[in-house]
Design an enzyme around this catalytic site. Sequence first.
Site, mmCIF file in Angstrom:
data_model
loop_
_atom_site.group_PDB
_atom_site.id
_atom_site.type_symbol
_atom_site.label_atom_id
_atom_site.label_comp_id
_atom_site.label_asym_id
_atom_site.label_seq_id
_atom_site.Cartn_x
_atom_site.Cartn_y
_atom_site.Cartn_z
ATOM 1 N N GLU A 45 21.320 11.438 89.586
ATOM 2 C CA GLU A 45 22.495 10.573 89.707
ATOM 3 C C GLU A 45 23.748 11.315 90.175
ATOM 4 O O GLU A 45 24.774 11.345 89.495
ATOM 5 C CB GLU A 45 22.775 9.860 88.376
ATOM 6 C CG GLU A 45 21.695 8.877 87.988
ATOM 7 C CD GLU A 45 22.007 8.139 86.687
ATOM 8 O OE1 GLU A 45 21.438 7.059 86.480
ATOM 9 O OE2 GLU A 45 22.821 8.651 85.879
ATOM 10 N N GLU A 96 15.050 4.453 88.120
ATOM 11 C CA GLU A 96 15.296 4.039 86.738
ATOM 12 C C GLU A 96 15.516 2.531 86.748
ATOM 13 O O GLU A 96 16.493 2.051 87.320
ATOM 14 C CB GLU A 96 16.518 4.750 86.137
ATOM 15 C CG GLU A 96 16.358 6.246 85.998
ATOM 16 C CD GLU A 96 17.578 6.905 85.354
ATOM 17 O OE1 GLU A 96 18.402 6.173 84.753
ATOM 18 O OE2 GLU A 96 17.704 8.142 85.455
#
Length: 668
Positions: free
Chosen positions: A142, A301
């Site tokens: 991320e 995710e």
Amino acid sequence: MYFGACYYPEHWPEERWETDAEMMKAAGFNIVRLAEFAWSKIERYEGTFDFSWLDRIISLLGNQGIKVILGTPSATPPKWLMDQHNEIYMRDMYGHVRGFGNRRHYCYSSDIYQTYVDIIVDKMARHYAGNPNVVAWQTDNEFGCNDTTRCYCDNCLSKFQAWLKRKYTEIDSLNDTYGTVFWSQIYNSFEEVVLPAFTVFPLHNPSLVLDYRRFASDSVIDFQKKQIDIIRALAPHQSITHNMMGAFNEIDCYDLSADLDIASWDNYPNLMFTKEVNPALAAMQHDMTRGLKQHNFWVMEHQSGQPGGNIMFPTPKPQELRRWTYQSIAHGADGILYFRWRGCLFGAEQYWHGILNHDGKPGRKYREVQEVGNELARISAIIEGSVNKAKVAIVRSYDNEWVFEIQPHVMHYSYMEHFTRYYQYFYDKNIQVDIISPDFNFSEYSLVVLPNYIMATDELVEKVNAYVRLGGNVIFDFRAGAKDWNNRMEPLTLPGKFAELLGLTVEEYGVLNKGESRKVAFGGVEGSFTAETWFDVIKTEQAEVLATFDEDYFAGCPVVTKNRYGQGHAFYIGSDLEPALMELTLDEVCKVAETEASHGISAPKGIELVSRNKAGQAYIFVINHTVLSQTIQLHRSFEELLGESVLQGEVVIEGNGVLILAGAKEQV
């Protein structure tokens, strides 16, 4: 198609691993992600690497037919490293050190940190290059999350100055571009240039701030590229991805994705800060991710339970996980990995729930995921290789978005909220959209939307003009053409270099602050509408007027115009339109551009229709985003893949229900 979860075996006793692997297989999993936060487990002491535990879990999963995506663990440098080299820590704009205790506490510009990252990535890639159970890598984790891209340390200062020297060569080229004569800011060398950190009040030179945003983005891209080069040299047959953040904008993800094999993102539709979840927002971010490489993508995710750090967000209701999963697949996801397999008993994400709750026992969410796994086992071979096709493109420009963050014009104005208004219209009409870079090819689209395109290069201007001359259709709106690519005002009458294309000039303009609006009349439509945020006082040259202001000193002036240019049309919108007025305007645009939805299905509000296409065959995903049963009308017969039946005429789809229909010709 990949289907699985993010798994953290290091959080659990090893005797539990086999049970987890067996349950994963029973759920239909064929992939898991491992190790992206496991640096201190792999290298607890400097130079001592232990892959034995990771070898065991990879082998155990492989025995169940489950492959692995390995994460490079650079998001979480261990304490021993930070203690030896505290200069690695980031500094915020106030000069405060972002210390140990969370994650991503490192500076991308640190050569020292890069050395340590190179070592562990090299060790991992060498160890797993030939492992048949390792199919892909995820770099870091991320990038751009939690405002961790822009650092103000001495490393960044020296690297920024070097970046500027490569761009401008001579210091007076920078001075001229920035206009440093203003406020007596002329620099005599690149070594004098500052970072746009905290000063008397946050009002640095806008060109400097934009260059710093570009530099910060480039720093992340360079940091990732070094990892990719190591992996590609040692494990060329294993794919590389990164889990990006959809609408987050700290990094130019077009550039970040260019070095990757596959784009990915993290999808949490119920991580909500509003009263109701809007499914268009997840859909838009799927389309953003697909647009990064103009190719199908993975969801690295995918929400599986209620998220939470110190507080918790809402719990997914029955069948929401299934619905969200099929929405992801409908928009081009070829890989789904739920986050996470099981809720952790300790650490900062104890309240971030997974497929299994903290007790590790199968429950409602596990059974729902298992249902999806069983369905995908039946249909994935059918839809594999299918792609989304759209006639409409919305251009997302990170540079233009950054400019509106630097100078929002109107208090609390958001480029992304404005961008989303366009997307919401097409979503509500079930018109499929690609979200693309300004550098991509426009010619395959009937309509291209360029929201708030305040900065433009000469190349982009000519590209748009040529596209419209040959029959394309574009939408521009307020502030178009006001600045050059270095974030300084153009000495031109607005809309600047787009004036000929749009057939109008903007004589003056102004802001409408929060709570303010002005009445607008739309053609021959009865009733009054409103516009907010901004007003352009437009004088038409050749353009046709579609809507006009109906009050204030600019009453009678155009708000929405259409100009014939070559074989195509250029539309201009000089304010933020209320939803009903936006719908009228874009209905007219879509009629001209011939972009109406044509799935062969009539559906009420709350039903999303998305088509993936392969070899002339359309697979239409029908997704009910409401909790109530809804009736749709099929205008031809379809084979329904999930229920293995043939449907026609009126069909009832249950709340949170999903249909996948085959039998239509290839349409968008």
